[in-house]
Motif scaffolding. Structure first.
Motif, PDB file in Angstrom:
ATOM      1  N   LEU A 161     -77.827   7.426  19.627  1.00 54.70           N
ATOM      2  CA  LEU A 161     -76.940   8.555  19.794  1.00 54.70           C
ATOM      3  C   LEU A 161     -75.530   8.244  19.309  1.00 54.70           C
ATOM      4  O   LEU A 161     -74.831   7.469  19.918  1.00 54.70           O
ATOM      5  CB  LEU A 161     -76.866   8.951  21.272  1.00 54.70           C
ATOM      6  N   VAL A 162     -75.109   8.900  18.218  1.00 55.01           N
ATOM      7  CA  VAL A 162     -73.703   8.929  17.829  1.00 55.01           C
ATOM      8  C   VAL A 162     -73.462  10.166  16.993  1.00 55.01           C
ATOM      9  O   VAL A 162     -74.314  10.565  16.235  1.00 55.01           O
ATOM     10  CB  VAL A 162     -73.260   7.720  16.973  1.00 55.01           C
ATOM     11  N   ALA A 163     -72.284  10.800  17.134  1.00 50.86           N
ATOM     12  CA  ALA A 163     -71.952  11.928  16.276  1.00 50.86           C
ATOM     13  C   ALA A 163     -70.606  12.516  16.619  1.00 50.86           C
ATOM     14  O   ALA A 163     -70.117  12.374  17.716  1.00 50.86           O
ATOM     15  CB  ALA A 163     -72.988  13.018  16.381  1.00 50.86           C
ATOM     16  N   LEU A 164     -70.031  13.208  15.646  1.00 51.82           N
ATOM     17  CA  LEU A 164     -68.826  13.995  15.841  1.00 51.82           C
ATOM     18  C   LEU A 164     -69.131  15.426  15.426  1.00 51.82           C
ATOM     19  O   LEU A 164     -69.226  15.724  14.248  1.00 51.82           O
ATOM     20  CB  LEU A 164     -67.675  13.435  15.000  1.00 51.82           C
ATOM     21  N   VAL A 173     -72.165  17.401  21.127  1.00 55.13           N
ATOM     22  CA  VAL A 173     -73.498  16.864  20.881  1.00 55.13           C
ATOM     23  C   VAL A 173     -73.396  15.639  19.978  1.00 55.13           C
ATOM     24  O   VAL A 173     -72.717  15.667  18.951  1.00 55.13           O
ATOM     25  CB  VAL A 173     -74.414  17.915  20.223  1.00 55.13           C
ATOM     26  N   ARG A 174     -74.105  14.568  20.341  1.00 52.11           N
ATOM     27  CA  ARG A 174     -74.161  13.380  19.507  1.00 52.11           C
ATOM     28  C   ARG A 174     -75.542  13.199  18.882  1.00 52.11           C
ATOM     29  O   ARG A 174     -75.663  12.643  17.808  1.00 52.11           O
ATOM     30  CB  ARG A 174     -73.824  12.131  20.329  1.00 52.11           C
ATOM     31  N   THR A 175     -76.586  13.641  19.608  1.00 50.87           N
ATOM     32  CA  THR A 175     -77.951  13.366  19.143  1.00 50.87           C
ATOM     33  C   THR A 175     -78.863  14.521  19.477  1.00 50.87           C
ATOM     34  O   THR A 175     -78.728  15.147  20.535  1.00 50.87           O
ATOM     35  CB  THR A 175     -78.502  12.096  19.803  1.00 50.87           C
ATOM     36  N   VAL A 176     -79.808  14.778  18.587  1.00 48.64           N
ATOM     37  CA  VAL A 176     -80.889  15.721  18.853  1.00 48.64           C
ATOM     38  C   VAL A 176     -82.209  14.963  18.780  1.00 48.64           C
ATOM     39  O   VAL A 176     -82.408  14.124  17.900  1.00 48.64           O
ATOM     40  CB  VAL A 176     -80.874  16.907  17.863  1.00 48.64           C
ATOM     41  N   VAL A 177     -83.097  15.224  19.742  1.00 46.50           N
ATOM     42  CA  VAL A 177     -84.452  14.689  19.726  1.00 46.50           C
ATOM     43  C   VAL A 177     -85.357  15.799  19.221  1.00 46.50           C
ATOM     44  O   VAL A 177     -85.481  16.855  19.855  1.00 46.50           O
ATOM     45  CB  VAL A 177     -84.891  14.220  21.118  1.00 46.50           C
TER      46      VAL A 177
END
Length: 433
Positions: free
Chosen positions: A14-17, A299-303
């Motif tokens: 999980l990482v995101a901007l 949100v950082r990650t989508v499954v």
């Protein structure tokens, strides 16, 4: 390779901007930011607050494909009370209401939020009047969404909240979420401020108009939110009603128990497909992904777990809704690649989940199984994802990998039961998160 050192099979990363989306074209002032994560909402004070997702449900057009419900007839001089469990906590709360699939503007005469007691009852002293641009009533434009002002309400992670909406004029068909796996309540007249449950004599297993709850306060907001995106297996079909045993719920519990509570939002739709829009099961994934994932705050990650309905519904006739054109494994891979591209453009990482077994399900065929195996092989080995969780291996029967294990089977040989969903959530490595 984009896995950044994340292990395969039982892992996520999980990482995101996130980048914020503008309101949809043509939305009026009543839009009040929709789901843009804070841009454009009413009230300067709220603009300084940092909001995170607490709970979500993907909006759908009115349909009776799931059985009798209230979406087609809508509401008039009625109160709807809905209970949801938030994954993250805070000192303030606000809600998002959706008229995404409405055919006319939708008037909300009033709304409240409070801490859930039991069933339709609310804890004494916890009911808070919600406002929209400092007004108790508001109108949501056709196709739009409306976010309330924030209200002070201490909310702990995994707390149950009761949101009550009053409709004083006929709404017509309403945007809703079909398979809530939770009970909603309805009363004649205005009962939004009621603490007791006596007036709420009707029940439904869907959510109506409500599409999100956000929380603020309780410490600095990190961009570490997780969205579970998919079909009925993400939606939690087959789990115990009112028990919050969907796999995203269990993942939120694991994070909270480990002292790392965070937003875990369920954007699954039962019956949904990657490549084909159907009247009863919502817009195809590649079309709804920007609205249901990219437009969510922090949100950082989508499954990503989707594709089994494309396979099954195209292989066996007589499935609900319009017939699904035949779909190939290559088309499913192309659709998943498109979702990855959409997410990566926003700096959001994608964890690919392999499709779980479906041998013995109503729409199982050997040809469909070959497509599932081909897609799963690509998910495991392509390097297109930032991480992989091999849910196929987690819930399959060791004696027959094409079939879900009996202890994890809800009974239809497709959807997991509570134990199966718990095993799925347990396969995600919290240290990797």
């Amino acid at each position: 390779m984009r896995r950044s050192g994340v292990a395969l099979v039982a892992a996520g990363a999980l990482v995101a901007l996130p980048t914020l989306l503008p309101p949809p074209a043509g939305a009026g002032a009543a839009y009040a930011a929709g789901r843009t994560g804070g841009a454009g909402h009413v009230g300067a004070a709220q603009g300084r607050e940092q909001w995170r997702g607490g709970w979500a449900a993907a909006p759908q057009p009115a349909t009776d494909v799931y059985g009798k419900n209230w979406s087609g007839s809508g509401f008039a001089r009625q109160t709807v009370r809905q209970v949801v469990r938030v994954s993250a906590g805070g000192s303030r709360a606000r809600i998002t209401l959706s008229n995404r699939y409405g055919t006319a503007p939708l008037r909300i005469a009033g709304a409240t939020v409070g801490l859930t007691d039991k069933g339709a009852a609310v804890r004494h002293g916890s009911v808070r009047q919600l406002t929209f641009g400092h007004r108790q009533s508001a109108t949501i434009p056709t196709g739009g969404e409306l976010r309330s002002d924030g209200v002070g309400l201490p909310v702990r992670p995994l707390a149950a909240l009761t949101i009550t909406l009053y409709f004083d004029a006929p709404t017509g068909p309403t945007t809703f979420h079909g398979k809530a796996m939770a009970t909603s309540y309805r009363a004649a007249g205005d009962h939004r401020a009621d603490v007791g449950a006596a007036a709420f004599t009707e029940t439904s297993s869907s959510w109506y108009v409500l599409s999100g709850v956000e929380v603020a306060g309780g410490g600095p907001v990190r961009r570490d939110g997780i969205v579970a995106f998919g079909d009925s297996i993400t939606d939690g079909y087959g789990s115990t009603v009112d028990a919050n045993h969907r796999y995203p719920d269990v993942l939120a519990e694991r994070l909270a128990a480990a002292g790392r509570p965070r937003s875990v939002l369920d954007e699954g739709i039962s019956g949904n497909q990657l490549t084909h829009t159907t009247p009863g099961f919502g817009e195809k994934a590649v079309a709804r992904f920007p609205k249901d994932v990219l437009n969510v705050p922090n949100v950082r990650t989508v499954v990503l777990l989707e594709g089994i309905n494309d396979i099954g519904m195209s292989e066996v006739s007589g499935q609900p809704g319009e017939p699904t054109p035949e779909v190939s494994a290559r088309q499913l891979i192309a659709a998943q690649r498109e979702l990855i591209r959409q997410a990566h453009r926003r700096g959001i990482r994608v964890i690919g989940a392999t499709l779980t077994p479906f041998k013995g399900a109503a729409y199982y065929t050997e040809r469909g199984e070959l497509k599932r195996e081909a897609l799963n092989g690509w998910i495991r080995g392509s390097g297109a994802f930032d991480g992989v969780v091999d849910l196929d291996r987690v819930v399959s029967d060791p004696a027959d990998r094409h079939r879900i294990a009996a202890g994890y089977d809800s009974g239809d040989h497709l959807h997991p039961n509570d134990a199966g969903y718990r095993a799925m959530a347990g396969a995600i490595d919290l240290d990797a998160l």
